[in-house]
Enzyme design. Structure first.
Site, short mmCIF file in Angstrom:
data_model
loop_
_atom_site.label_atom_id
_atom_site.label_comp_id
_atom_site.label_asym_id
_atom_site.label_seq_id
_atom_site.Cartn_x
_atom_site.Cartn_y
_atom_site.Cartn_z
N GLY A 246 -45.53 11.61 -31.74
CA GLY A 246 -45.27 12.81 -32.54
C GLY A 246 -44.06 13.63 -32.19
N GLU A 288 -48.06 7.32 -27.54
CA GLU A 288 -47.80 6.47 -28.71
C GLU A 288 -46.54 6.91 -29.46
OE1 GLU A 288 -51.30 7.18 -31.07
OE2 GLU A 288 -52.65 6.18 -29.67
N PRO A 289 -45.41 7.02 -28.79
CA PRO A 289 -44.21 7.50 -29.49
C PRO A 289 -43.64 6.47 -30.45
CG PRO A 289 -43.63 6.86 -27.27
CD PRO A 289 -45.13 6.70 -27.38
N GLY A 290 -43.17 6.93 -31.57
CA GLY A 290 -42.52 6.04 -32.53
C GLY A 290 -41.12 6.56 -32.83
N ARG A 291 -41.08 7.61 -33.67
CA ARG A 291 -39.81 8.18 -34.12
C ARG A 291 -38.86 8.54 -32.97
NH1 ARG A 291 -39.72 11.06 -38.99
NH2 ARG A 291 -41.97 11.28 -38.76
N ARG A 327 -37.71 8.49 -47.26
CA ARG A 327 -38.03 9.80 -46.70
C ARG A 327 -37.54 10.98 -47.54
NH1 ARG A 327 -36.48 11.49 -42.46
NH2 ARG A 327 -38.39 12.50 -41.79
N CYS A 357 -33.95 3.65 -61.24
CA CYS A 357 -34.23 4.43 -62.43
C CYS A 357 -35.34 5.45 -62.20
CB CYS A 357 -34.60 3.50 -63.58
SG CYS A 357 -33.33 2.27 -63.82
N GLU A 358 -35.08 6.41 -61.34
CA GLU A 358 -35.98 7.50 -61.03
C GLU A 358 -35.12 8.70 -60.65
OE1 GLU A 358 -39.35 7.51 -60.94
OE2 GLU A 358 -39.76 5.35 -60.97
N TYR A 385 -39.32 4.85 -39.78
CA TYR A 385 -39.90 5.13 -41.11
C TYR A 385 -38.87 4.93 -42.21
CZ TYR A 385 -43.35 6.92 -37.93
OH TYR A 385 -44.25 7.01 -36.91
C1 LIG Z 1 -47.52 7.10 -36.68
C2 LIG Z 1 -48.34 7.18 -35.47
C3 LIG Z 1 -47.75 7.38 -34.21
C4 LIG Z 1 -46.27 7.60 -34.03
O1 LIG Z 1 -45.85 8.85 -34.47
P1 LIG Z 1 -44.34 9.31 -34.23
O2 LIG Z 1 -44.28 10.64 -34.88
O3 LIG Z 1 -43.46 8.31 -34.88
O4 LIG Z 1 -44.11 9.39 -32.76
C5 LIG Z 1 -48.58 7.38 -33.12
N1 LIG Z 1 -49.92 7.19 -33.22
C6 LIG Z 1 -50.51 7.01 -34.41
C7 LIG Z 1 -51.97 6.82 -34.48
C8 LIG Z 1 -49.75 6.99 -35.57
O5 LIG Z 1 -50.35 6.82 -36.75
#
Ligand SMILES: *Cc1c(COP(=O)(O)O)cnc(C)c1O
Length: 429
Positions: A246, A288-291, A327, A357-358, A385
């Site tokens: 997050g 659980e980092p993604g972004r 996004r 076409c939107e 994303y």
């Molecule tokens: C999407 C998600 C993440 C990653 O979130 P980021 O904002 O990208 O860090 C972690 N855990 C779960 C369960 C998610 O659905």
């Protein structure tokens, strides 16, 4: 703002020193360009900070959120650095395995895991299921029983804290579909503890995405800790605590908390708590980092096709579209747009739009740019994303992806052809 991995050398925007003009010439546009060094640096910001503070008997595990960028090469780069993975589908598990990464470092989140997905995960001995409902718990226990095995689980608990982010990416309030309610979690654990094919290993939350401040995450941690204490008193001991992902990134002028500061504050709480109440018996931290790992490690490269003007606005019609980068259409998100070659000519104000076409097909609005047809633009912070949300709307093949690795450019996903797109279709006999 651009990161140091995508910066100008003279008048030319480069990816880790490689001119994006040359990359576009070789691989065409639209094109996703990722930086291996940026991915590595972003992962290590977490891993190094954890190493500094963690208890040696309970090393942290960073589980990269596969849904933010699931390209096999990206997963492999992170897996080789020691990363685990947070997945939300069986498909994502198949990707982790196909990339050659370790499924025993996988945690499985998501509200709708099917029986097939649960079986697949158990066959691959994943680290933990983040269980999001009592019904799912029963299903996992049943399937593990049929397979004569036990499933390691954590409950995803909804701590009911407000992450103060966009409502579409806020997931930890009690009205959200995610997780089990804080008040019900204790009973869920007691139910799980009595199940023959379940091993309780942890507790989990994930309260939202693009958080700039870590205060809501620390608040979520505190709430979870009180639950861990109640469970301990009941004889249910947890080995790990997963605070989810997050942390946000700078798309425009946002100033997200620095990762090392966040980790330091988190561990200050963990250490104090474990000393005070557990005689320093450690608990393992999972994240659980993604972004914050993949987001600023990639850009979307696109070419201006036409400039056009109507009564109200100037438009730059480019060859990337909402099917490549959803996004802006989805959240009205801001992505910085940079010219790949800085021009001396006077700037005008443009909406950057795609050919779909939107009316929702825009990538950026009201940007001052000195551009003409044929110029390249870089849409910044498109590593998370972005490609993962791409569609084939308007029968547009999804863009190719390349990774720049110390001066070398590697094609890690080829561009889709029209034939790829209808390969599974048939006309009536
Ligand atoms: C999407 C998600 C993440 C990653 O979130 P980021 O904002 O990208 O860090 C972690 N855990 C779960 C369960 C998610 O659905």
């Amino acid at each position: 703002m651009p990161t140091t991995h995508f910066s100008y050398e003279g008048n030319i925007l480069c990816a880790d020193g490689v001119p994006l003009t040359a990359i576009a010439q070789q691989y065409s546009t639209p094109l996703y360009v990722y930086s291996r060094n940026a991915l590595t640096e972003n992962y290590l910001a977490y891993a190094d900070a954890c190493k500094k503070h963690q208890h040696p008997d309970a090393p942290a595990l960073i589980c990269f959120s596969v849904k933010s960028n699931s390209n096999l090469a990206v997963l492999k780069i992170l897996g080789d650095l020691g990363s685990g993975f947070d997945i939300v589908s069986g498909g994502e598990l198949a990707r982790v395995i196909a990339a050659g990464c370790d499924p025993r470092k996988v945690i499985f989140s998501g509200v709708g895991k099917t029986a097939e997905e649960i079986r697949f995960a158990l066959e691959n001995d994943i680290l933990c299921f983040n269980v999001e409902s009592p019904a799912e718990l029963h299903r996992i226990n049943d399937i593990a029983g049929q397979m004569a095995t036990t499933a390691r689980i954590a409950f995803r608990v909804n701590p009911d804290v407000d992450p103060k982010t966009h409502p579409y990416i806020s997931t930890g309030l009690k009205e959200n579909k995610f997780g089990v309610a804080f008040e019900e979690a204790f009973d869920c654990y007691k139910t799980a503890a009595a199940m023959p094919n379940i091993t309780i290993t942890g507790i989990d939350c994930h309260i939202g995405s693009q958080l700039l401040d870590d205060a809501p995450l620390l608040e979520a941690f505190d709430r979870l800790a009180t639950l861990v204490d109640r469970l301990e008193a009941e004889g249910i001991t947890l080995q790990h605590m997963d605070i989810g992902g997050g942390i946000g990134i700078t798309y425009h002028e946002e100033q997200p908390v620095a990762i090392p500061d966040y980790i330091a504050r988190l561990y200050a709480r963990i250490s104090q708590w474990r000393k005070d109440r557990y005689n320093d018996r450690p608990i393992r931290l999972l994240l659980e980092p993604g972004r914050s790992i993949s987001g600023n490690a990639g850009i979307l490269l696109t070419e201006v096709q036409y400039l056009k003007t109507n009564a109200a606005k100037n438009y730059a019609v480019v060859d990337a579209a909402m099917n490549d980068l959803m996004r802006p259409a989805l959240y009205e998100a801001w992505h910085t747009v940079l010219p790949v070659e800085k021009q001396d000519s006077a700037a005008a104000t443009y909406d950057i739009v795609g050919p779909i076409c939107e009316s929702g097909d825009w990538l950026a609005r009201q940007r001052d740019l000195a551009i003409e047809s044929g110029n390249l633009l870089a849409i910044m912070c498109a590593g998370a994303y972005s490609m993962v949300m791409a569609s084939n709307y308007n029968t547009r093949g999804r863009a190719a992806e390349v990774i720049v690795d110390n001066g070398q450019v590697h094609l890690v996903r080829r561009r889709e052809t029209p034939e790829d797109l209808f390969a599974f279709e048939k006309v009536l006999p």
